[in-house]
Scaffold this motif. Structure first.
Motif, PDB file in Angstrom:
ATOM      1  N   ARG A 420       0.853  -1.190   0.000  1.00 30.79           N
ATOM      2  CA  ARG A 420       0.000   0.000   0.000  1.00 30.79           C
ATOM      3  C   ARG A 420       0.882   1.230   0.000  1.00 30.79           C
ATOM      4  O   ARG A 420       1.909   1.274   0.685  1.00 30.79           O
ATOM      5  CB  ARG A 420      -0.917   0.022   1.227  1.00 30.79           C
ATOM      6  N   ASP A 421       0.505   2.223  -0.787  1.00 26.06           N
ATOM      7  CA  ASP A 421       1.251   3.470  -0.785  1.00 26.06           C
ATOM      8  C   ASP A 421       1.239   4.026   0.638  1.00 26.06           C
ATOM      9  O   ASP A 421       0.184   4.268   1.207  1.00 26.06           O
ATOM     10  CB  ASP A 421       0.596   4.471  -1.751  1.00 26.06           C
ATOM     11  N   ARG A 476       4.365  -3.977  -6.792  1.00 25.54           N
ATOM     12  CA  ARG A 476       3.272  -3.020  -6.977  1.00 25.54           C
ATOM     13  C   ARG A 476       3.163  -2.071  -5.799  1.00 25.54           C
ATOM     14  O   ARG A 476       3.392  -2.458  -4.644  1.00 25.54           O
ATOM     15  CB  ARG A 476       1.926  -3.738  -7.116  1.00 25.54           C
ATOM     16  N   VAL A 477       2.787  -0.825  -6.102  1.00 28.51           N
ATOM     17  CA  VAL A 477       2.347   0.128  -5.088  1.00 28.51           C
ATOM     18  C   VAL A 477       0.848   0.325  -5.296  1.00 28.51           C
ATOM     19  O   VAL A 477       0.409   0.639  -6.398  1.00 28.51           O
ATOM     20  CB  VAL A 477       3.076   1.480  -5.212  1.00 28.51           C
ATOM     21  N   LEU A 478       0.087   0.123  -4.247  1.00 30.90           N
ATOM     22  CA  LEU A 478      -1.365   0.186  -4.348  1.00 30.90           C
ATOM     23  C   LEU A 478      -1.875   1.502  -3.763  1.00 30.90           C
ATOM     24  O   LEU A 478      -1.597   1.825  -2.607  1.00 30.90           O
ATOM     25  CB  LEU A 478      -2.005  -0.988  -3.602  1.00 30.90           C
ATOM     26  N   GLN A 479      -2.606   2.253  -4.569  1.00 27.72           N
ATOM     27  CA  GLN A 479      -3.204   3.507  -4.120  1.00 27.72           C
ATOM     28  C   GLN A 479      -4.564   3.190  -3.499  1.00 27.72           C
ATOM     29  O   GLN A 479      -5.596   3.249  -4.156  1.00 27.72           O
ATOM     30  CB  GLN A 479      -3.358   4.468  -5.302  1.00 27.72           C
ATOM     31  N   ALA A 480      -4.542   2.831  -2.232  1.00 27.71           N
ATOM     32  CA  ALA A 480      -5.780   2.450  -1.547  1.00 27.71           C
ATOM     33  C   ALA A 480      -5.734   2.945  -0.115  1.00 27.71           C
ATOM     34  O   ALA A 480      -4.680   2.923   0.530  1.00 27.71           O
ATOM     35  CB  ALA A 480      -5.964   0.928  -1.570  1.00 27.71           C
ATOM     36  N   ALA A 481      -6.872   3.385   0.384  1.00 30.59           N
ATOM     37  CA  ALA A 481      -6.975   3.745   1.796  1.00 30.59           C
ATOM     38  C   ALA A 481      -6.829   2.479   2.632  1.00 30.59           C
ATOM     39  O   ALA A 481      -7.102   1.365   2.147  1.00 30.59           O
ATOM     40  CB  ALA A 481      -8.318   4.411   2.068  1.00 30.59           C
ATOM     41  N   PRO A 482      -6.397   2.600   3.888  1.00 27.35           N
ATOM     42  CA  PRO A 482      -6.218   1.398   4.713  1.00 27.35           C
ATOM     43  C   PRO A 482      -7.439   0.498   4.767  1.00 27.35           C
ATOM     44  O   PRO A 482      -7.323  -0.729   4.693  1.00 27.35           O
ATOM     45  CB  PRO A 482      -5.880   1.979   6.090  1.00 27.35           C
ATOM     46  N   GLU A 483      -8.624   1.100   4.860  1.00 21.73           N
ATOM     47  CA  GLU A 483      -9.848   0.309   4.964  1.00 21.73           C
ATOM     48  C   GLU A 483     -10.216  -0.373   3.650  1.00 21.73           C
ATOM     49  O   GLU A 483     -10.975  -1.348   3.636  1.00 21.73           O
ATOM     50  CB  GLU A 483     -11.012   1.208   5.395  1.00 21.73           C
ATOM     51  N   GLU A 484      -9.677   0.109   2.534  1.00 23.20           N
ATOM     52  CA  GLU A 484     -10.036  -0.420   1.218  1.00 23.20           C
ATOM     53  C   GLU A 484      -9.048  -1.459   0.714  1.00 23.20           C
ATOM     54  O   GLU A 484      -9.278  -2.076  -0.330  1.00 23.20           O
ATOM     55  CB  GLU A 484     -10.109   0.734   0.209  1.00 23.20           C
ATOM     56  N   LEU A 485      -7.954  -1.637   1.420  1.00 20.20           N
ATOM     57  CA  LEU A 485      -6.878  -2.472   0.907  1.00 20.20           C
ATOM     58  C   LEU A 485      -7.324  -3.914   0.663  1.00 20.20           C
ATOM     59  O   LEU A 485      -6.992  -4.509  -0.363  1.00 20.20           O
ATOM     60  CB  LEU A 485      -5.686  -2.452   1.868  1.00 20.20           C
ATOM     61  N   GLY A 486      -8.050  -4.498   1.610  1.00 23.84           N
ATOM     62  CA  GLY A 486      -8.439  -5.895   1.486  1.00 23.84           C
ATOM     63  C   GLY A 486      -9.194  -6.196   0.204  1.00 23.84           C
ATOM     64  O   GLY A 486      -8.879  -7.151  -0.512  1.00 23.84           O
ATOM     65  N   ASP A 487     -10.174  -5.371  -0.101  1.00 28.81           N
ATOM     66  CA  ASP A 487     -10.952  -5.572  -1.329  1.00 28.81           C
ATOM     67  C   ASP A 487     -10.080  -5.379  -2.569  1.00 28.81           C
ATOM     68  O   ASP A 487     -10.220  -6.117  -3.566  1.00 28.81           O
ATOM     69  CB  ASP A 487     -12.130  -4.601  -1.373  1.00 28.81           C
ATOM     70  N   GLU A 488      -9.175  -4.387  -2.518  1.00 27.61           N
ATOM     71  CA  GLU A 488      -8.343  -4.102  -3.680  1.00 27.61           C
ATOM     72  C   GLU A 488      -7.373  -5.241  -3.972  1.00 27.61           C
ATOM     73  O   GLU A 488      -7.232  -5.666  -5.128  1.00 27.61           O
ATOM     74  CB  GLU A 488      -7.579  -2.792  -3.468  1.00 27.61           C
ATOM     75  N   VAL A 489      -6.715  -5.772  -2.951  1.00 33.40           N
ATOM     76  CA  VAL A 489      -5.743  -6.837  -3.218  1.00 33.40           C
ATOM     77  C   VAL A 489      -6.441  -8.131  -3.625  1.00 33.40           C
ATOM     78  O   VAL A 489      -5.920  -8.896  -4.441  1.00 33.40           O
ATOM     79  CB  VAL A 489      -4.807  -7.075  -2.004  1.00 33.40           C
ATOM     80  N   THR A 490      -7.621  -8.369  -3.105  1.00 34.04           N
ATOM     81  CA  THR A 490      -8.371  -9.558  -3.516  1.00 34.04           C
ATOM     82  C   THR A 490      -8.776  -9.440  -4.983  1.00 34.04           C
ATOM     83  O   THR A 490      -8.705 -10.418  -5.747  1.00 34.04           O
ATOM     84  CB  THR A 490      -9.617  -9.740  -2.624  1.00 34.04           C
TER      85      THR A 490
END
Length: 572
Positions: A420-421, A476-490
């Motif tokens: 995560r960024d 990868r660097v993921l542009q996601a808020a902490p709460e959104e990370l799980g859904d994004e990586v899945t």
């Protein structure tokens, strides 16, 4: 621009600001504000900075410094908010949105002109330290970068704060009297707010089983109930479950209260271990299933779920530390995940810490710390070896937050690393007087080359997510808020599982592992690393024992560490 960071500790936010400013081409120095104003003045004289930024400060900058230099203070509150316990009051009050302000140092605390500020959303269940490393750090970095840009332009005029707002916004240091829990009357929601506002420091002082403890960590429980509010009704993986008037909460860690001035150690431990023989034998251990049903609200530090061809193994340990027992439990869960018919296995994927390696607090509390260290490093190695040896599917480490030492090497054992960024990696052991293990002499040079691996492990400096990708430590660097990370990586893992070249990638991985094993056995890397580690752990002349003790007891540094104090000077 040459920027000097002044901070009370080289904490996660200070490290992140340092790494991000360096990534943007600034030369950056660091000086710890440890109460010695003369040392701070000397550092300012040596650096002659164009700008001073204080990411985390608990003491005032001397007036002669902020009158001669622009000093920007990061305050974890929106404009008008003032005081040293901003996040504590915010979480206790159940506020849903907040902010971070970068303001100019003046004589009155938090009353200076505003150079930038950034809003943030407060997630419903995050504790103070988790929030600080997540949403607060994101907002702080945005505000710092904007303030630096505005300062560099020479054209921006900072905004004055209104006197009325400043007067209304002042809130004092929060004392234990304001943190108190009345188990006989307080609801679960109230108890959780109190615990969240004190995690991980200073904890909530309370009485339990006839002794005084600081309670750390609070998580809701939706099924277990007790007869008397405040009683212990269950244990799980080192945590205790305590009844409330309308439910129950899980408390992961305890720290014993000591008399002021006492020289007895007081540091956090898993609650069950801290209680020891005080814990009644009739309190049952109630494990959580590895695969929790949808909608359950209970605490579990390891969970597994499946999403089509993707297996997700979530884990989250307080402070990112992984004890011998935790490593073995995670290894058992990993082995189960490898029996499932998936083609991609995702590790981590939660907010906050990924892993910081072995559990120094548990080691320090052991009857024989050297033997416990030895058991813990073997358990970490067993886990990393299992990931390295998985050749029938692709593995991905998803870092929602920071990782350090063996935790970085655990992440690097996977085929891909996604950060995560905002995640900060510390791929070194030297500050704890350790050579390091977890197969780092295999995984790190393989990714970044031998020379860069040597530099990373010896310089002992933080690496940003973006820099990790540039070096080859991550993909990868993921542009996601902490709460959104799980859904994004899945979602991304599902794309990986559906890619047409997946079978070819797995076959290539199998061949590469076989070739590497033929060149040098994994066991040989492990044996060579552990020969150094055994000496670090067992030889009384080695520095590790004293460094571990100082770290666990949070002994205050006497000066800025040399490897940090040198930053920014060589480039001048």
């Amino acid at each position: 621009m040459h920027i000097l960071l002044v901070a009370s500790a080289f904490n996660s936010l200070t490290q992140r600001v340092l790494a991000e400013l360096q990534d943007r081409g600034h030369t950056v120095g660091v000086e710890l504000a440890l109460g010695n104003d003369e040392a701070l003045r000397e550092a300012v004289r040596l650096h002659s900075p164009q700008l001073i930024v204080a990411p985390m400060l608990t003491t005032a900058i001397p007036q002669d410094i902020w009158t001669a230099h622009t000093c920007l203070i990061v305050h974890p509150g929106p404009p008008g908010d003032r005081g040293p316990s901003s996040l504590d009051w915010t979480l206790q009050g159940g506020v849903e949105s907040w902010g971070v302000t970068v303001l100019e140092a003046v004589a009155e605390m938090d009353a200076g002109d505003v150079w930038a500020w950034s809003p943030l959303k407060v997630p419903p269940l995050a504790g103070k330290s988790d929030l600080y490393r997540g949403e607060v750090a994101d907002a702080a970095l945005d505000a710092v970068l904007l303030a630096v840009e505005r300062f560099a332009s020479g054209k921006y005029k900072p905004q004055k704060q209104k006197t009325a707002a400043l007067a209304a916004g002042w809130r004092p240091f929060m004392k234990q009297a304001q943190r108190r829990i009345d188990w006989a009357t307080d609801t679960t929601e109230f108890v959780l707010r109190q615990l969240r506002a004190a995690d991980s420091q200073p904890g909530v002082l309370d009485e339990l089983l006839g002794a005084q403890w600081y309670l750390h960590g609070g998580h809701p429980e939706d099924e277990l109930r007790g007869n008397t509010p405040g009683e212990l009704i269950a244990t799980r993986a080192g945590a205790v479950c305590r009844a409330t008037v309308d439910g129950a909460v899980w408390i992961a860690q305890l720290r014993p209260w000591r008399e002021p001035g006492s020289r007895l150690p007081s540091y956090k431990l898993p609650a069950v271990q801290a209680l020891g023989e005080l814990l009644p034998f009739e309190v049952p251990e109630v494990p959580a299933p590895l695969q929790l049903p949808a909608g359950r609200r209970t605490w579990s530090d390891i969970r597994y779920s499946e999403h089509g061809a993707v297996g997700v193994l979530n884990f989250s340990f307080p402070g990112g530390a992984m004890s011998t027992v935790q490593c073995r439990r995670l290894l058992q869960a990993y082995r189960f995940a490898c029996t499932r018919p998936t083609s991609v296995l995702l590790l981590g994927g939660l907010r906050d810490f990924f892993s910081n390696g072995i559990h120094l607090n548990v080691i320090e509390a052991a009857d024989d710390p050297a033997e416990e260290s030895w058991a813990n490093i073997h358990a970490m190695n067993d886990l990393v070896e299992a990931v390295l040896s998985t050749t029938d599917r692709l593995t991905v480490s998803a870092l929602g937050g920071n990782a350090a030492a063996g935790g970085v090497m655990l992440a690097l054992a996977a085929d891909e690393v996604w950060c995560r960024d905002g995640a900060v990696l510390n791929p070194h052991y030297t500050l704890m007087g350790l050579h390091g293990s977890e197969y780092w002499t295999y995984t790190l040079p393989r990714r970044v080359g031998a020379a860069e691996a040597q530099r990373l492990t010896q310089s002992a400096l933080p690496v940003s997510a973006r820099r990790a990708v540039e070096l080859g430590m991550a993909e990868r660097v993921l542009q996601a808020a902490p709460e959104e990370l799980g859904d994004e990586v899945t979602r991304l893992a599902a794309q990986l599982a559906a890619s047409p070249d997946l079978a070819a990638r797995i076959a290539k991985k199998q061949a590469a592992r076989a070739q590497d094993e033929a060149a040098k056995l994994l066991q040989q890397y492990r044996d060579e690393e552990l020969a150094h580690m055994r000496r670090n752990f067992f030889d009384a002349s080695e520095p590790h024992r004293a460094l571990r003790s100082a770290f666990v007891r949070k002994e205050k540094a006497l000066h800025t560490p040399p490897h940090v104090a040198r930053l920014g000077l060589a480039a001048d």
